[in-house]
Write a protein that holds these residues in place. Sequence first.
Motif, PDB file in Angstrom:
ATOM      1  N   LEU A 135       0.837  -1.209   0.000  1.00 12.84           N
ATOM      2  CA  LEU A 135       0.000   0.000   0.000  1.00 12.84           C
ATOM      3  C   LEU A 135       0.868   1.254   0.000  1.00 12.84           C
ATOM      4  O   LEU A 135       0.573   2.220  -0.716  1.00 12.84           O
ATOM      5  N   GLN A 136       1.926   1.257   0.799  1.00 15.46           N
ATOM      6  CA  GLN A 136       2.802   2.433   0.875  1.00 15.46           C
ATOM      7  C   GLN A 136       3.505   2.681  -0.460  1.00 15.46           C
ATOM      8  O   GLN A 136       3.629   3.826  -0.902  1.00 15.46           O
ATOM      9  N   VAL A 161       8.618   6.708  11.717  1.00 14.52           N
ATOM     10  CA  VAL A 161       9.444   6.230  10.610  1.00 14.52           C
ATOM     11  C   VAL A 161      10.683   5.521  11.137  1.00 14.52           C
ATOM     12  O   VAL A 161      11.149   5.767  12.255  1.00 14.52           O
ATOM     13  N   HIS A 162      11.220   4.644  10.315  1.00 18.17           N
ATOM     14  CA  HIS A 162      12.445   3.917  10.650  1.00 18.17           C
ATOM     15  C   HIS A 162      13.651   4.849  10.515  1.00 18.17           C
ATOM     16  O   HIS A 162      13.647   5.760   9.683  1.00 18.17           O
ATOM     17  N   THR A 163      14.676   4.614  11.310  1.00 15.07           N
ATOM     18  CA  THR A 163      15.873   5.468  11.248  1.00 15.07           C
ATOM     19  C   THR A 163      16.588   5.369   9.902  1.00 15.07           C
ATOM     20  O   THR A 163      17.361   6.262   9.542  1.00 15.07           O
ATOM     21  N   ASP A 164      16.345   4.288   9.130  1.00 11.34           N
ATOM     22  CA  ASP A 164      16.933   4.212   7.779  1.00 11.34           C
ATOM     23  C   ASP A 164      16.575   5.447   6.959  1.00 11.34           C
ATOM     24  O   ASP A 164      17.388   5.933   6.163  1.00 11.34           O
ATOM     25  N   ALA A 191      10.010  10.713  -2.357  1.00  6.00           N
ATOM     26  CA  ALA A 191       9.906   9.323  -1.909  1.00  6.00           C
ATOM     27  C   ALA A 191      10.257   8.349  -3.027  1.00  6.00           C
ATOM     28  O   ALA A 191      10.908   7.319  -2.795  1.00  6.00           O
ATOM     29  N   HIS A 192       9.833   8.680  -4.250  1.00  5.40           N
ATOM     30  CA  HIS A 192      10.098   7.798  -5.397  1.00  5.40           C
ATOM     31  C   HIS A 192      11.603   7.627  -5.615  1.00  5.40           C
ATOM     32  O   HIS A 192      12.083   6.526  -5.939  1.00  5.40           O
ATOM     33  N   ARG A 245       4.987   2.861   7.690  1.00  6.30           N
ATOM     34  CA  ARG A 245       4.209   3.940   7.080  1.00  6.30           C
ATOM     35  C   ARG A 245       5.103   4.984   6.421  1.00  6.30           C
ATOM     36  O   ARG A 245       4.718   6.145   6.279  1.00  6.30           O
ATOM     37  N   GLU A 246       6.298   4.599   5.991  1.00 11.96           N
ATOM     38  CA  GLU A 246       7.234   5.578   5.430  1.00 11.96           C
ATOM     39  C   GLU A 246       6.696   6.253   4.173  1.00 11.96           C
ATOM     40  O   GLU A 246       7.026   7.410   3.896  1.00 11.96           O
ATOM     41  N   GLY A 247       5.850   5.566   3.415  1.00 13.69           N
ATOM     42  CA  GLY A 247       5.277   6.196   2.225  1.00 13.69           C
ATOM     43  C   GLY A 247       4.415   7.390   2.581  1.00 13.69           C
ATOM     44  O   GLY A 247       4.628   8.507   2.099  1.00 13.69           O
ATOM     45  N   LEU A 248       3.438   7.168   3.472  1.00 11.75           N
ATOM     46  CA  LEU A 248       2.557   8.254   3.896  1.00 11.75           C
ATOM     47  C   LEU A 248       3.333   9.328   4.647  1.00 11.75           C
ATOM     48  O   LEU A 248       3.102  10.519   4.454  1.00 11.75           O
TER      49      LEU A 248
END
Length: 517
Positions: free
Chosen positions: A66-67, A105-108, A144-145, A179-182
């Motif tokens: 989804l993300q 979000v993840h630290t990455d 993001a892309h 949820r990094e996408g959103l």
Amino acid sequence: MLSLEEVHRVLFEGEELVLDATAVQHVNDNFSFLKVFSAKKLIYGINTGFGPMAQYRIPEKDTLELQYNLIRSHSSGAGKCLAPIHTKALMIARLSSFMQGYSGVHTDLVYLLRDLINHNIYPCIYEHGGVGASGDLVQLAHLAHALIGEGNVLYEDEIRPAAEVFEQLGLKPLTVHIREGLALINGTSAMTGIALVNLIEARKLLLWSCSLSAMINEVVEAFDDHLSYELNIVKRHTGQNKVAEMMRGMLEGSKMIRHRPDHFYKELEEEIFKDKVQEYYSLRCVPQILGPIYDILMQAETIIVGELNSVSDNPVVDHKQENVFHGGNFHGDYISLEMDKLKIAMTKLSMLSERQLNYLMNDKLNHKFPPFMNLGKLGFNFGMQGVQFTATSTVAENQTLSYPMYLHSIPNNNDNQDIVSMGCNAAQLTYKVIENTFEVLTVQVMTLLQAVDYLNCQDRLGAFTFKIYQDIRAIFPKFIDDAPRYADVQRIKAYLMRHEPVVAEQTVGKRKKSSVQ
């Protein structure tokens, strides 16, 4: 927390950006909380659709895809790519929001954003697409892309696939964890990044306008009382008094500015005075005109830096309160309104410059200089006549561009986004006005230098204005014969955009690297 000065150093001085270890730990703690908290709960954008499609539950097996769907579907911008300086500022703003530790979000993600900023890798982000509510969705989707390794980037002046550049530099594309996408696309960071650049450039324009206003008062031998402390202090506005103070300093040591008591405060026999008792408004009302602009810039810094250090996505993940809060922190009205105010202020600054320019060009007004500051043969040569058209038309464009975007909401997204900020549009139009205004001031400074040479008054200028004369004459020699001037305009405009005529206030304890906390 980032200051405007720290952003300036990263953007314009090549300073590296480092991540504060304590803040990174907060980001990690926030992610870890969300990972546990989101299990078996309905949370927008994690296991639901987006916008008006939020009523649809997404099966757990599809939540990560989804993300990616969100990122890919919203990478739909048009127009030109943003300038690299705007893209870098956008990434700084997005990173600063994540480093507050409320985005889940993840630290990455924060490490990869840091690396793109420090390596001067610029994702290809298009100017058209964002409406400034639910954030700068389209612009940030292109960011993001690139981060997931599927978009394009500008690196070392060449547009290349992001995955290829990442591999070359040993960077790993982002993998979505929850949820990094959103989180990436749902924020005000595009408008905020451009707004930061606008503010930096607008402060420079104000300093140049004060400098050139001081210089025109000098070459026409204006009286000094309209800049006096005594006159301005009774008008209780910070900006007016600051501008008057700056201009007094800029004119220190001038042998051309006149003291009124020496000329008029004595017994006079003339019935009609050849000398003007008071100068035109564009010369003697500069503190009253530029003062409000100074005040607008001070307020704009508070608002824009506040947004830079805010959490602007949705929902807000609060691991300290152990809850997830849904709302609208992505709405860009703060930046949109501030950009419109700044745009109007810069247009007024360009109008002041054009009026001062017109005064120098029109011998029937100044009774001092040849028409169009023509140092050649009148009727045969044209002086600055052609370049004045450029300044006038550019001011007219500024006036048209200054209609507020803040008042231009158009509902969209099936009326889910029923009132929007258009903040990214506002920021981009403001940058266009700022760039135009540098062009207008370019024509003004060209004309002022010709005026100094016509009067042969270099040795009577104050030290500050003489340095401006010297520095710009080094790239724009005095001319008499007619020749194309477009290259001169481009060269001087670039000089004005790169330099400040006065030393800006420095923060105490300047650090070698700026730290996002």
